[in-house]
Design an enzyme around this catalytic site. Structure first.
Site, PDB file in Angstrom:
ATOM      1  N   HIS A   9       0.820  -1.219   0.000  1.00  0.00           N
ATOM      2  CA  HIS A   9       0.000   0.000   0.000  1.00  0.00           C
ATOM      3  C   HIS A   9       0.854   1.269   0.000  1.00  0.00           C
ATOM      4  CE1 HIS A   9       1.008   0.884   4.175  1.00  0.00           C
ATOM      5  NE2 HIS A   9       0.835  -0.407   4.425  1.00  0.00           N
ATOM      6  N   HIS A 149       0.548  -5.688   2.731  1.00  0.00           N
ATOM      7  CA  HIS A 149       1.441  -4.957   3.621  1.00  0.00           C
ATOM      8  C   HIS A 149       2.862  -5.511   3.552  1.00  0.00           C
ATOM      9  CE1 HIS A 149      -2.262  -3.322   5.470  1.00  0.00           C
ATOM     10  NE2 HIS A 149      -2.726  -4.522   5.187  1.00  0.00           N
TER      11      HIS A 149
END
Length: 210
Positions: A9, A149
């Site tokens: 992200h 992540h």
């Protein structure tokens, strides 16, 4: 053939401040939103069949920008949620190093042996995240984007390369880094890793493996 595109992200304020995020639902900051826009444009010419995302906002908002370009709905995959850092969550990096000296030293030296206090181990991340990839590879015949992540992606990259979690620190995954695998004949083949070339219009963006 199936193609799996793993994406980290965009930036949050806690990335900049080096605060452990984990399951705390921090949103993208202004830079992170711009990074996500550039990412979506960069992937605009790719024929994407599905977009999966961690349920946390920083990943979901990044995924939504990509999906919008392809008129797709994001499929939320709980297995892609961030590593549960337990008691480290919400603490600055330097404070963790001071307060949890022994555990932090083990995390740096032997991450595969660490079970976070009130949190997860890398083995647990590997099991849940790999299940998402395996399911997508089995049912999709095209390009699948997965937005997750740092820790999750690093563990997945190790797994898909046939490496155990002791190699965690041998993988770098910058903010918004793109890593791509082709899947054919039961084998995942790394074709691109940690691509952030599309972020050049943001010279002040801080890319970080934290």
């Amino acid at each position: 053939m199936t193609e799996i595109i793993l994406i980290r992200h965009g930036e949050t304020e806690w990335n900049v401040e080096e605060v452990f995020r984990g399951r705390i639902d921090i949103e993208l900051n202004e830079t992170g939103l711009k990074q996500a826009e550039l990412l979506a444009e960069y992937l605009g010419g790719v024929n994407i069949d599905a977009v999966y995302s961690s349920p946390l906002k920083r990943a979901l908002n990044t995924a939504e920008m990509i999906a919008r370009h392809h008129k797709l709905e994001v499929e939320i995959a709980p297995g892609l949620i961030d590593f549960d850092f337990g008691r480290w969550q919400g603490l600055p990096h330097q404070e963790v190093k001071h307060r949890y000296k022994k555990l932090y030293a083990q995390w740096i030296k032997s991450p595969h042996r660490v079970k976070m206090p009130d949190g997860e181990s890398l083995d647990e991340v590997r099991e849940r995240a790999l299940a998402v990839v395996d399911e997508a590879a089995a049912k999709r015949n095209g390009t699948v984007v997965m937005v997750s992540h740092r820790v999750v992606n690093k563990v997945l990259i190790c797994a898909l390369l046939g490496l155990d979690n002791s190699h965690f620190w041998n993988i770098r995954q910058d903010i918004c880094g793109i890593t791509t695998f082709a899947y054919a004949d039961g084998r995942f083949i790394l074709t691109k890793h940690n691509d952030t070339s599309y972020l050049k219009p943001l010279p002040k963006a801080t890319l970080s493996d934290f």
